[in-house]
Design a protein around this motif. Sequence first.
Motif, PDB file in Angstrom:
ATOM      1  N   ALA A  98      48.724  46.176  41.916  1.00 52.42           N
ATOM      2  CA  ALA A  98      48.815  46.523  41.870  1.00 52.42           C
ATOM      3  C   ALA A  98      49.327  47.603  40.936  1.00 52.42           C
ATOM      4  N   THR A  99      49.357  49.329  41.550  1.00 52.10           N
ATOM      5  CA  THR A  99      49.657  49.912  39.933  1.00 52.10           C
ATOM      6  C   THR A  99      49.961  51.226  40.084  1.00 52.10           C
ATOM      7  N   GLN A 100      50.862  51.632  39.168  1.00 51.24           N
ATOM      8  CA  GLN A 100      51.661  52.845  39.413  1.00 51.24           C
ATOM      9  C   GLN A 100      50.815  53.758  38.850  1.00 51.24           C
ATOM     10  N   THR A 101      50.113  53.630  38.106  1.00 51.93           N
ATOM     11  CA  THR A 101      49.010  54.507  36.643  1.00 51.93           C
ATOM     12  C   THR A 101      47.837  55.286  37.509  1.00 51.93           C
ATOM     13  N   TYR A 102      48.143  57.125  36.951  1.00 48.24           N
ATOM     14  CA  TYR A 102      47.014  57.642  38.076  1.00 48.24           C
ATOM     15  C   TYR A 102      45.630  57.722  37.077  1.00 48.24           C
ATOM     16  N   TYR A 103      44.886  57.619  37.664  1.00 43.58           N
ATOM     17  CA  TYR A 103      42.802  57.589  37.005  1.00 43.58           C
ATOM     18  C   TYR A 103      42.456  58.683  37.733  1.00 43.58           C
ATOM     19  N   SER A 104      42.432  59.818  37.228  1.00 42.54           N
ATOM     20  CA  SER A 104      41.773  61.036  37.640  1.00 42.54           C
ATOM     21  C   SER A 104      39.813  60.794  38.128  1.00 42.54           C
ATOM     22  N   GLY A 105      39.504  60.684  39.836  1.00 38.16           N
ATOM     23  CA  GLY A 105      38.832  60.626  39.693  1.00 38.16           C
ATOM     24  C   GLY A 105      38.335  58.687  40.128  1.00 38.16           C
ATOM     25  N   SER A 106      38.988  57.855  39.677  1.00 44.24           N
ATOM     26  CA  SER A 106      39.067  56.767  40.120  1.00 44.24           C
ATOM     27  C   SER A 106      39.194  56.194  41.554  1.00 44.24           C
ATOM     28  N   TYR A 107      38.293  54.930  41.975  1.00 42.52           N
ATOM     29  CA  TYR A 107      38.630  54.803  42.927  1.00 42.52           C
ATOM     30  C   TYR A 107      39.184  53.805  42.884  1.00 42.52           C
ATOM     31  N   TYR A 108      39.625  53.280  41.556  1.00 40.54           N
ATOM     32  CA  TYR A 108      40.619  51.781  41.437  1.00 40.54           C
ATOM     33  C   TYR A 108      39.812  50.552  42.098  1.00 40.54           C
ATOM     34  N   LEU A 109      38.700  50.228  41.296  1.00 42.05           N
ATOM     35  CA  LEU A 109      37.651  49.770  41.912  1.00 42.05           C
ATOM     36  C   LEU A 109      38.212  48.324  41.228  1.00 42.05           C
ATOM     37  N   SER A 110      38.193  48.302  39.609  1.00 40.91           N
ATOM     38  CA  SER A 110      38.384  47.488  38.790  1.00 40.91           C
ATOM     39  C   SER A 110      39.729  47.181  38.585  1.00 40.91           C
ATOM     40  N   LEU A 111      39.675  46.075  38.115  1.00 42.85           N
ATOM     41  CA  LEU A 111      40.744  44.987  38.139  1.00 42.85           C
ATOM     42  C   LEU A 111      41.533  45.340  36.616  1.00 42.85           C
ATOM     43  N   ASN A 112      40.816  46.357  35.995  1.00 44.57           N
ATOM     44  CA  ASN A 112      41.234  46.667  34.644  1.00 44.57           C
ATOM     45  C   ASN A 112      42.312  48.033  35.256  1.00 44.57           C
ATOM     46  N   GLU A 113      42.852  48.208  36.185  1.00 41.49           N
ATOM     47  CA  GLU A 113      43.650  49.642  36.136  1.00 41.49           C
ATOM     48  C   GLU A 113      44.435  49.219  37.233  1.00 41.49           C
ATOM     49  N   TYR A 114      44.391  47.666  37.262  1.00 39.38           N
ATOM     50  CA  TYR A 114      45.669  47.051  38.161  1.00 39.38           C
ATOM     51  C   TYR A 114      46.753  46.492  36.841  1.00 39.38           C
ATOM     52  N   ASP A 115      47.671  46.570  36.874  1.00 40.44           N
ATOM     53  CA  ASP A 115      48.859  45.848  36.208  1.00 40.44           C
ATOM     54  C   ASP A 115      49.749  45.055  36.606  1.00 40.44           C
ATOM     55  N   ASN A 116      49.703  44.643  37.566  1.00 33.40           N
ATOM     56  CA  ASN A 116      50.843  43.808  38.666  1.00 33.40           C
ATOM     57  C   ASN A 116      49.871  42.922  39.653  1.00 33.40           C
ATOM     58  N   TRP A 117      50.320  41.773  39.425  1.00 33.60           N
ATOM     59  CA  TRP A 117      49.185  40.240  40.182  1.00 33.60           C
ATOM     60  C   TRP A 117      49.962  40.025  40.737  1.00 33.60           C
ATOM     61  N   GLY A 118      49.534  39.769  41.873  1.00 33.22           N
ATOM     62  CA  GLY A 118      50.450  37.845  42.421  1.00 33.22           C
ATOM     63  C   GLY A 118      50.147  36.685  42.152  1.00 33.22           C
ATOM     64  N   GLN A 119      50.209  35.812  42.814  1.00 31.38           N
ATOM     65  CA  GLN A 119      49.986  34.132  42.007  1.00 31.38           C
ATOM     66  C   GLN A 119      48.374  34.105  43.173  1.00 31.38           C
ATOM     67  N   GLY A 120      48.026  34.228  44.176  1.00 34.10           N
ATOM     68  CA  GLY A 120      47.189  34.197  44.484  1.00 34.10           C
ATOM     69  C   GLY A 120      46.825  33.545  45.849  1.00 34.10           C
ATOM     70  N   THR A 121      46.159  32.800  46.816  1.00 34.76           N
ATOM     71  CA  THR A 121      46.203  32.348  47.853  1.00 34.76           C
ATOM     72  C   THR A 121      45.253  32.210  48.643  1.00 34.76           C
ATOM     73  N   GLN A 122      44.882  31.281  48.498  1.00 37.11           N
ATOM     74  CA  GLN A 122      43.499  29.830  48.522  1.00 37.11           C
ATOM     75  C   GLN A 122      42.745  30.662  49.702  1.00 37.11           C
ATOM     76  N   VAL A 123      42.256  31.097  50.268  1.00 40.28           N
ATOM     77  CA  VAL A 123      41.355  31.218  51.237  1.00 40.28           C
ATOM     78  C   VAL A 123      39.949  30.203  51.534  1.00 40.28           C
ATOM     79  N   THR A 124      39.471  29.283  52.567  1.00 43.24           N
ATOM     80  CA  THR A 124      38.109  28.510  52.316  1.00 43.24           C
ATOM     81  C   THR A 124      37.707  28.645  53.887  1.00 43.24           C
ATOM     82  N   VAL A 125      36.961  28.859  54.031  1.00 39.80           N
ATOM     83  CA  VAL A 125      35.866  29.027  55.202  1.00 39.80           C
ATOM     84  C   VAL A 125      34.630  28.001  54.998  1.00 39.80           C
ATOM     85  N   SER A 126      34.453  27.216  56.442  1.00 39.50           N
ATOM     86  CA  SER A 126      33.939  26.119  55.968  1.00 39.50           C
ATOM     87  C   SER A 126      32.542  26.548  57.282  1.00 39.50           C
ATOM     88  N   SER A 127      31.453  25.982  57.363  1.00 38.65           N
ATOM     89  CA  SER A 127      30.717  26.271  57.853  1.00 38.65           C
ATOM     90  C   SER A 127      30.136  24.944  58.333  1.00 38.65           C
TER      91      SER A 127
END
Length: 127
Positions: A98-127
């Motif tokens: 998540a981020t509250q910062t506005y970056y003009s012209g950006s689609y917010y595709l870069s992780l550097n544009e975000y400054d709040n992160w969760g701890q993550g959740t594992q997704v495993t897809v078996s074949s």
Amino acid sequence: QVQLVESGGGLVQAGGSLRLSCAASGRTLSSYYMGWFRQAPGKERDFVAAITWSGGNTYYADSVKGRFTISRDNAKNTVYLQMNSLKPEDTAVYYCAATQTYYSGSYYLSLNEYDNWGQGTQVTVSS
């Protein structure tokens, strides 16, 4: 600062579906631009999807376009990632950002544009 907690990960067979949730606390989620990223073992953290403050616009990585859907419910302070037609290459730890910062012209595709992160959740897809 907003606190983010992801849930909904797990083990699924190829072709299956999962819905990830990202619950926010501490701040109102409507003031944040939200994104999902993922990181496979030994690889960099990559952009998956993003959604604007109101939810009016969404953006996806080419690898998930047509299979994943990002959405948000600001009343519930929650962002979702619906993942369908899962493939083994989708296996990764998925992070909400998540981020509250506005970056003009950006689609917010870069992780550097975000400054709040969760701890993550594992997704495993078996074949």
